[in-house]
Motif scaffolding. Structure first.
Motif, mmCIF file in Angstrom:
data_model
loop_
_atom_site.group_PDB
_atom_site.id
_atom_site.type_symbol
_atom_site.label_atom_id
_atom_site.label_comp_id
_atom_site.label_asym_id
_atom_site.label_seq_id
_atom_site.Cartn_x
_atom_site.Cartn_y
_atom_site.Cartn_z
ATOM 1 N N PHE B 52 35.878 47.047 48.416
ATOM 2 C CA PHE B 52 36.126 45.830 47.652
ATOM 3 C C PHE B 52 36.691 44.756 48.573
ATOM 4 C CE2 PHE B 52 39.070 43.414 44.794
ATOM 5 C CZ PHE B 52 38.097 42.836 44.011
ATOM 6 N N HIS B 55 34.193 42.917 50.528
ATOM 7 C CA HIS B 55 33.153 42.317 49.689
ATOM 8 C C HIS B 55 31.858 43.117 49.656
ATOM 9 C CE1 HIS B 55 35.682 38.954 49.116
ATOM 10 N NE2 HIS B 55 35.660 38.569 50.375
ATOM 11 N N PHE B 58 32.133 44.677 44.048
ATOM 12 C CA PHE B 58 32.846 43.627 43.330
ATOM 13 C C PHE B 58 33.721 44.175 42.217
ATOM 14 C CE2 PHE B 58 28.865 41.420 44.832
ATOM 15 C CZ PHE B 58 29.482 40.938 45.977
ATOM 16 N N LEU B 59 34.455 43.279 41.602
ATOM 17 C CA LEU B 59 35.429 43.668 40.598
ATOM 18 C C LEU B 59 34.921 44.677 39.557
ATOM 19 C CD1 LEU B 59 38.336 43.163 39.634
ATOM 20 C CD2 LEU B 59 37.422 41.321 38.237
ATOM 21 N N PRO B 60 33.764 44.425 38.908
ATOM 22 C CA PRO B 60 33.323 45.384 37.894
ATOM 23 C C PRO B 60 33.149 46.795 38.466
ATOM 24 C CG PRO B 60 32.051 43.371 37.746
ATOM 25 C CD PRO B 60 32.851 43.277 39.002
ATOM 26 N N LEU B 100 51.515 31.882 29.471
ATOM 27 C CA LEU B 100 50.601 32.802 28.784
ATOM 28 C C LEU B 100 49.406 33.166 29.643
ATOM 29 C CD1 LEU B 100 50.861 30.625 25.660
ATOM 30 C CD2 LEU B 100 51.871 32.882 25.902
ATOM 31 N N ILE B 103 45.413 36.575 32.912
ATOM 32 C CA ILE B 103 44.180 37.147 33.461
ATOM 33 C C ILE B 103 44.444 37.764 34.838
ATOM 34 C CG2 ILE B 103 41.905 36.555 34.347
ATOM 35 C CD1 ILE B 103 41.738 34.465 32.094
ATOM 36 N N LEU B 107 44.430 41.763 36.038
ATOM 37 C CA LEU B 107 43.606 42.295 37.128
ATOM 38 C C LEU B 107 44.462 43.082 38.116
ATOM 39 C CD1 LEU B 107 41.079 39.462 37.993
ATOM 40 C CD2 LEU B 107 40.659 41.628 36.853
ATOM 41 N N THR B 150 53.724 25.734 37.243
ATOM 42 C CA THR B 150 54.863 25.301 38.061
ATOM 43 C C THR B 150 56.126 25.253 37.206
ATOM 44 O OG1 THR B 150 54.150 23.041 37.629
ATOM 45 C CG2 THR B 150 53.577 23.967 39.749
ATOM 46 N N MET B 153 57.845 28.650 37.194
ATOM 47 C CA MET B 153 58.167 29.324 38.461
ATOM 48 C C MET B 153 59.651 29.719 38.569
ATOM 49 S SD MET B 153 55.719 27.180 41.014
ATOM 50 C CE MET B 153 56.688 27.406 42.481
ATOM 51 N N ALA B 179 48.751 31.444 41.107
ATOM 52 C CA ALA B 179 48.201 30.335 41.895
ATOM 53 C C ALA B 179 49.238 29.385 42.530
ATOM 54 C CB ALA B 179 47.205 29.547 41.058
ATOM 55 N N PRO B 180 50.325 28.987 41.829
ATOM 56 C CA PRO B 180 51.202 27.984 42.457
ATOM 57 C C PRO B 180 52.175 28.575 43.480
ATOM 58 C CG PRO B 180 52.002 28.459 40.249
ATOM 59 C CD PRO B 180 50.752 29.279 40.446
ATOM 60 N N LEU B 181 52.186 29.895 43.637
ATOM 61 C CA LEU B 181 53.194 30.512 44.513
ATOM 62 C C LEU B 181 52.722 30.618 45.950
ATOM 63 C CD1 LEU B 181 54.506 33.395 42.313
ATOM 64 C CD2 LEU B 181 55.136 31.009 42.349
ATOM 65 N N ASN B 182 53.666 30.887 46.816
ATOM 66 C CA ASN B 182 53.335 31.213 48.200
ATOM 67 C C ASN B 182 54.474 32.032 48.784
ATOM 68 O OD1 ASN B 182 55.414 29.390 48.904
ATOM 69 N ND2 ASN B 182 53.958 27.688 48.868
#
Ligand code: B12
Lengths: 485, 212
Positions: B52, B55, B58-60, B100, B103, B107, B150, B153, B179-182
């Motif tokens: 995976f 590549h 894939f996910l499924p 909320l 997704i 995963l 954000t 956070m 997504a907004p983190l690092n």
């Protein structure tokens, strides 16, 4: 003739709507907000309190769709008409709520701060082909709890265009509404001249969260327009087929319409969305996927069939740079959207799955919007019949460069792009510094910001907005707002 | 051992029925449940994880393999509990209060489970105390926190603070994503790691467990 694109037959649209109604009456929609649930129950919807599911009948859906306005307009901060959301009119809006910005100097993605937002609002003021602004960039230098209201504050004081925005919490709605009332001077005036659109997202599949469904009620109360942003993800949080995804999108959006119209019949709404193909290879939600664009255009046809104005997140890119991918995805989406007659086309300036904004890209995209606006005017004869006189003139003069007919129609018939698009021959291009697209776009950004003039809002309104914002900031632990000019 | 190899291969193909049958056969042959788990199921799952990552699949494909993994796990679990064999690790996952978006978190949970970890998924809109309380009551090794907004956070920082108050900071590792983190933000709030996807999370949790 306006060139128009269709993906769905009338019969298929009717089937999709009918299946969506079936879903809402049989599976229902999950609602995590007691105010909304009781509103629906009071209007005859069956409620399963334990599972928080509400079952909505076809009749109720149909009467609510009828109650929704077929069209509405947006007005700028001075109350002048700016945007007409009706029929096949198209209006471009920059993409919204990016958490990052693509910095020109370093060519790196970084967190945005107040000065970036101010630059953005100044630049937006000069975007000729983009008639609404949006709270496109989320600042990192104020407490997170006020990042939604603060964006709106900066937008309103620096740029006069109407604003597409949204609240991240229930509380933030209040101050965001108060700012608008402050500008319009009364609640009634705000109702008759809407200034903003709030994005409200249902959660796939068929669910409304406490926050977003409360936002619907609050917006309806003040007649603040909303755009429903349903986001089914193909093959993941929705059926893999485009039709299956459309059915889910229709059901989620119809449930939103029912909530808004029961809350306040006639509340202005946009039949919108941001569905996406789910890219199983990278676990991402590509806005630049051709399937995503097809779903957008198609649900717009469903919205039009229901008689409602439409919106979509289309005309943006998933690239992380201002590169060829950014250009091709954006222009393909924006072109399809315009041909489909999507009334509010959200996207310009946006990269990286709605996460990163680029000022340079906005300037490039503005050119795309200009070309497209010319395109949808279509091809119409303009004193072309009879043609003989024009050709006789050409034979006589050997050219038509200064002919009356040319002078009369040159500007309206031919769309000339701005400085970003290079049309010089190679030698001249080299002589002018062999600038790349990125460099040319940056020069434009600088030029437009340089020439910016602030909207002449009255001192009184500015003070009132400032007070509202400062009070909100203090509530969340910030004593002084960052310097914004 | 031939049968373990077969389990691993069937798992790679996502053939959940076959994995169930083979696991039962292996047990009938008297193999140790822990050996079946490590050298059959988890061995297969790590190959899936590797493919995976590059590549190749894939996910499924991963989800299908994970389903096959559970088919075997369901048979092994009761025996392992009876014999007091500890699970390789336990992770409490959730999306923070006020958010909320789940997704990505879902995963990551699936990937962690696929790697043989016990995952307690608290869902979305989870108050800070619930992360820490659950980690303590369930004796978890890792808390995984997700947020995409954000505005929410800072709630991650509250979870870290609460872990300090309850004296489990450092003992229970805290990983964050969304997504907004690092990595910088994770360090700033005192989280133990930032991960950008599920595979990344699996590697990271394994590293913590190896070290711990
Ligand atoms: C789908 C989506 C939604 C769906 C969510 C459905 C669901 N069940 O989750 C819906 C429609 C409900 C939604 C709602 C909203 N959304 Co939204 N949404 C998105 C979108 C398009 C994609 C997110 C996604 O699922 N990606 C796919 C998954 C697989 O990726 P992921 O979440 O990043 O997860 C991966 C990694 O980050 C990592 N990871 C994630 N969590 C964790 C945790 C741990 C422990 C680890 C180790 C790793 C890890 O691993 C995952 C797998 O690879 C993003 C855009 C974006 N670029 O992220 C906006 C986005 C996050 N949303 C946004 C907004 C504004 C909202 C709303 C506030 C809009 C509104 N006004 O109604 C509401 C939020 C309401 C609320 N209180 O939560 C903004 C956020 C801006 C900001 N300042 O924070 C974004 C960035 C879009 C935008 N630009 O406007 N949204």
């Amino acid at each position: 003739m306006r060139p128009t694109l269709r993906f769905l037959s009338d019969q298929l649209i009717e089937q999709i709507v009918s299946e969506a109604q079936e879903l809402l009456s049989k599976i229902g929609v999950e609602i995590h907000n007691d105010n909304v649930t009781s509103l629906l129950a009071d209007n005859g919807a069956r409620v399963d309190n334990e599972k928080k599911r509400v079952f909505i009948s076809r009749d109720l859906i149909e009467s609510c769709v009828k109650a929704a306005p077929k069209a509405f307009k947006l007005y700028d901060v001075f109350g002048e008409e700016a945007v007409d959301l009706s029929g096949y009119n198209i209006n471009f809006v920059p993409g919204s709520a990016s958490i990052n910005i693509l910095d020109y100097e370093s060519d790196r993605i970084r967190r945005p701060v107040t000065s970036d937002i101010v630059d953005f609002t100044k630049l937006m003021s000069g975007m000729q082909y983009i008639d609404s602004q949006a709270t496109s960039i989320v600042p990192s230098d104020v407490p997170e709890k006020i990042s939604d209201s603060y964006r709106l504050y900066l937008s309103l004081i620096h740029c006069s265009k109407p604003v597409v925005t949204g609240a991240f919490t229930i509380d933030a709605f209040n101050v965001m509404k108060d700012m608008q009332v402050a500008i319009r001077r009364s609640r009634d005036e705000l109702k008759s001249k809407p200034l903003t659109i709030f994005s409200c997202c249902p959660t796939a599949p068929l669910k409304w969260s406490n926050v977003t469904s409360q936002n619907l009620l609050d917006c309806a109360e003040y007649f603040i327009p909303v755009e429903y942003i349903s986001m089914p993800l193909t093959g993941f949080m929705a059926p893999v087929t485009l039709v299956g995804t459309l059915i889910q999108h229709t059901a989620e959006t119809l449930s939103g319409i029912v909530i808004s119209q029961l809350a306040n019949p006639g509340a202005p709404v946009l039949y919108g969305g941001s569905p996406s193909v789910f890219d199983i290879r990278y676990e991402t939600t590509p806005m630049g996927d051709v399937g995503t664009m097809m779903i957008d255009c198609a649900y717009n046809e469903v919205g039009k069939h229901l008689g409602l104005p439409t919106q979509a997140y289309i005309g943006l890119s998933d690239s992380k740079q201002l590169d060829a991918q950014a250009g091709l995805e954006t222009s393909m989406g924006a072109t399809l959207a315009a041909l489909s007659g999507i009334n509010s086309i959200s996207g310009p300036g946006m990269l990286d799955f709605e996460s990163c904004f680029s000022l340079e890209k906005l300037v490039v995209d503005n050119e795309i919007c200009g070309m497209i606006q010319r395109m949808v005017q279509g091809i119409e004869p303009k004193e072309d019949f009879p043609c003989l006189p024009h050709f006789e003139e050409m034979m006589k003069e050997q050219h038509l460069l200064i002919y009356d007919h040319t002078r009369k129609y040159l500007k309206s018939e031919i769309h000339f792009p701005g400085n970003v698009i290079n049309r010089a021959n190679k030698a001249r291009w080299e002589e002018e510094g062999s600038l790349t697209l990125r460099e040319r776009a940056h020069k434009e950004v600088e030029r437009i910001i340089e020439g910016y003039e602030a909207p002449e809002l009255s001192e009184e309104i500015i003070m009132e907005l400032r007070n509202l914002m400062e009070t909100e900031a203090k509530k969340h632990g910030m004593d002084r707002l960052p310097v914004s000019d | 051992m031939e049968i373990l190899k077969q389990i691993s291969e069937s798992l790679e193909k996502g053939d959940f029925n076959r994995v169930g049958e083979l696991t039962q056969q292996a047990l009938d042959q008297g193999l140790d449940p822990k050996v079946i788990l490590d050298d059959g199921l988890i061995a297969g799952m790590s190959i899936v994880g590797q493919k995976f990552k590059v590549h190749e699949i894939f996910l499924p494909d991963v989800l299908l393999a994970a389903k096959a993994m559970y088919a075997g796990m369901d048979l092994l679990k009761p025996l392992m509990i009876k014999e007091n064999i500890p699970s390789i690790g336990k992770v409490v996952m959730g999306t923070v209060q006020g958010d909320l978006h789940d997704i990505g978190k879902n995963l990551v949970s699936i990937m962690l489970k696929g790697a043989g970890l016990d995952v307690i998924d608290l869902g979305n809109d989870v108050p800070p105390a619930k992360f820490v309380d659950t980690a303590i009551s369930e004796n978890a090794d890792v808390i995984g926190i997700s947020t995409l907004l954000t505005t929410t956070m800072p709630v991650m920082g509250e979870v870290v603070e609460m872990a300090k108050e309850r004296g489990v900071y450092g003992k229970v590792k805290i990983i964050v994503g969304g997504a907004p983190l690092n990595a910088d933000y994770a360090e700033q709030i005192g989280a133990d790691a930032y991960c950008f996807d599920g595979v990344n999370a699996v590697d990271c949790v394994k590293r913590f467990l190896g070290a711990g």
